[in-house]
Write a protein that holds these residues in place. Structure first.
Motif, short mmCIF file in Angstrom:
data_model
loop_
_atom_site.label_atom_id
_atom_site.label_comp_id
_atom_site.label_asym_id
_atom_site.label_seq_id
_atom_site.Cartn_x
_atom_site.Cartn_y
_atom_site.Cartn_z
N GLY A 195 34.87 14.58 65.12
CA GLY A 195 35.02 13.35 64.35
C GLY A 195 33.86 12.38 64.54
O GLY A 195 33.45 11.71 63.59
N GLU A 196 33.33 12.31 65.75
CA GLU A 196 32.19 11.42 66.00
C GLU A 196 30.95 11.90 65.25
O GLU A 196 30.20 11.10 64.68
N ARG A 197 30.74 13.21 65.23
CA ARG A 197 29.60 13.74 64.48
C ARG A 197 29.84 13.69 62.97
O ARG A 197 28.90 13.60 62.18
N LEU A 198 31.12 13.73 62.59
CA LEU A 198 31.46 13.67 61.17
C LEU A 198 31.02 12.35 60.54
O LEU A 198 30.70 12.31 59.34
N LEU A 199 30.96 11.29 61.32
CA LEU A 199 30.54 10.00 60.78
C LEU A 199 29.14 10.09 60.15
O LEU A 199 28.87 9.47 59.12
N ARG A 200 28.27 10.88 60.75
CA ARG A 200 26.92 11.05 60.18
C ARG A 200 26.98 11.87 58.90
O ARG A 200 26.22 11.62 57.96
N ASP A 201 27.86 12.86 58.87
CA ASP A 201 28.05 13.63 57.64
C ASP A 201 28.53 12.72 56.51
O ASP A 201 28.00 12.75 55.39
N LEU A 202 29.55 11.93 56.79
CA LEU A 202 30.14 11.09 55.76
C LEU A 202 29.13 10.08 55.21
O LEU A 202 29.14 9.76 54.02
N ALA A 203 28.27 9.59 56.09
CA ALA A 203 27.26 8.61 55.64
C ALA A 203 26.25 9.24 54.70
O ALA A 203 25.63 8.53 53.89
N ALA A 204 26.09 10.56 54.77
CA ALA A 204 25.09 11.25 53.93
C ALA A 204 25.68 11.80 52.63
O ALA A 204 24.93 12.21 51.75
N LEU A 205 27.00 11.84 52.51
CA LEU A 205 27.61 12.42 51.31
C LEU A 205 27.36 11.57 50.07
O LEU A 205 27.20 10.35 50.16
N ARG A 206 27.36 12.23 48.92
CA ARG A 206 27.26 11.52 47.65
C ARG A 206 28.60 10.85 47.34
O ARG A 206 29.66 11.32 47.76
N VAL A 207 28.52 9.78 46.57
CA VAL A 207 29.74 9.08 46.14
C VAL A 207 30.48 9.94 45.12
O VAL A 207 29.86 10.60 44.27
N LEU A 208 31.79 9.95 45.20
CA LEU A 208 32.60 10.69 44.23
C LEU A 208 32.40 10.11 42.84
O LEU A 208 32.32 8.89 42.67
N PRO A 209 32.33 10.95 41.81
CA PRO A 209 32.19 10.43 40.44
C PRO A 209 33.43 9.65 40.04
O PRO A 209 34.53 9.87 40.56
N ALA A 210 33.25 8.74 39.09
CA ALA A 210 34.36 7.88 38.67
C ALA A 210 35.45 8.67 37.96
O ALA A 210 36.64 8.42 38.14
N GLY A 211 35.06 9.63 37.14
CA GLY A 211 36.04 10.40 36.37
C GLY A 211 36.51 11.63 37.13
O GLY A 211 35.79 12.18 37.96
N PRO A 212 37.73 12.09 36.86
CA PRO A 212 38.26 13.28 37.54
C PRO A 212 37.68 14.56 36.96
O PRO A 212 37.18 14.59 35.83
N PHE A 213 37.76 15.63 37.73
CA PHE A 213 37.37 16.96 37.28
C PHE A 213 38.62 17.82 37.21
O PHE A 213 39.39 17.87 38.18
N GLU A 214 38.84 18.48 36.09
CA GLU A 214 40.02 19.31 35.93
C GLU A 214 39.71 20.73 36.43
O GLU A 214 38.92 21.45 35.83
N PRO A 215 40.33 21.14 37.55
CA PRO A 215 40.03 22.46 38.12
C PRO A 215 40.78 23.58 37.41
O PRO A 215 41.83 24.02 37.83
N CYS A 216 40.22 24.03 36.32
CA CYS A 216 40.89 25.06 35.54
C CYS A 216 39.86 26.00 34.93
O CYS A 216 38.68 25.66 34.81
N GLU A 217 40.32 27.18 34.55
CA GLU A 217 39.48 28.12 33.83
C GLU A 217 39.75 27.95 32.35
O GLU A 217 40.90 27.97 31.91
N LYS A 218 38.70 27.79 31.57
CA LYS A 218 38.86 27.56 30.14
C LYS A 218 38.62 28.86 29.38
O LYS A 218 37.57 29.49 29.53
#
Length: 262
Positions: A195-218
């Protein structure tokens, strides 16, 4: 005779030296924050009292060793996409890059120069979340050794003894709790907790997009005169207005979710 023995010994030494040069060598990797590895593993458990083969989506952040796992009844495109969506929500962000093996869920073709042609679903996932998809070398599982280790850890620790759950939702809630508890533990030779090392990971992650993604096969499908479409050998009902005169046989896009008759 002595000259022959000496020549044989010299040739033996040369072969030994050549083998040492050809031997594959390994070095410890240093993983910068913000990157991930993904793989599926198989486990056995009981869902609703029925012995079930489970396909477990595993994602590992190598810098911190923070895990996220989620079980599915099959290793399908829908599971592959939903695993990513769930993992990104769990971590609260999107990795900068994700390393995969050469699963057909992501790589439709492997070209002669080693380049991959991505599947449509994987391309849509990348386009929505804007991470970089990377593939390991053919036959080199050690390229993504962190998530390979997570698969084994999940089988030994999270899924042993065999889990019993009323549903996949109940099982996945328990698995998510185990992933959270794992953050208080240590891994490898690190003095800091995951968890302590995870803080550095979280700081580097991209922000989630505003819109949702539908996890489906079209998939395109034709509507029958009885307001049904066929998907994976099953019939699914659709709104009645889709089978009005002039629309019967028309092709529609289907996400793979719905009520099946087959």
């Amino acid at each position: 005779m002595m000259n022959l023995i000496a020549k044989q010994e010299l040739e033996h030494d040369r072969l030994q030296t050549a083998r040492q040069w050809l031997r594959e060598a390994f070095v410890l990797l240093s993983h910068p924050p913000g990157h991930a590895q993904v793989d599926f593993g198989q486990c056995i458990g009981f869902i609703g009292g029925v012995r079930t083969v489970m396909h477990v989506f595993c994602i590992d952040l190598p810098h911190s060793d923070a895990p996220f796992v989620k079980a599915y009844p099959a290793e399908t495109t829908e599971a592959f996409l939903d695993g990513h969506v769930s993992a990104f929500a769990f971590f609260g962000g999107v990795p900068l890059s994700i390393l995969y093996d050469n699963t057909k869920l992501a790589a439709a073709r492997i070209l002669g120069d080693g380049q991959r042609t991505r599947t449509r679903a994987f391309t849509e996932l990348i386009s929505h979340y804007l991470f970089r998809g990377r593939f390991g070398r053919l036959g080199k599982g050690n390229d993504k050794g962190k998530v390979e280790g997570l698969v084994k850890y999940t089988q030994r620790r999270f899924m042993t003894p065999l889990p019993h759950a009323a549903s996949f939702d109940a099982l996945n809630a328990a698995l998510e709790a185990r992933c959270l508890a794992r953050q208080d533990e240590h891994s490898g030779r690190h003095e800091e907790t995951i968890g302590e090392r995870l803080l550095r990971d979280l700081a580097a992650l991209r922000v989630l997009p505003a819109g949702p993604f539908e996890p489906c096969e079209k998939k395109p499908a034709r509507v029958s005169s009885t307001a049904l479409v066929r998907y994976r050998m099953n019939d699914y009902s659709v709104p009645a207005h889709l089978c009005l005169p002039g629309r019967i046989g028309q092709r529609f896009r289907r996400s793979g979710a719905g009520r099946g008759r087959g």
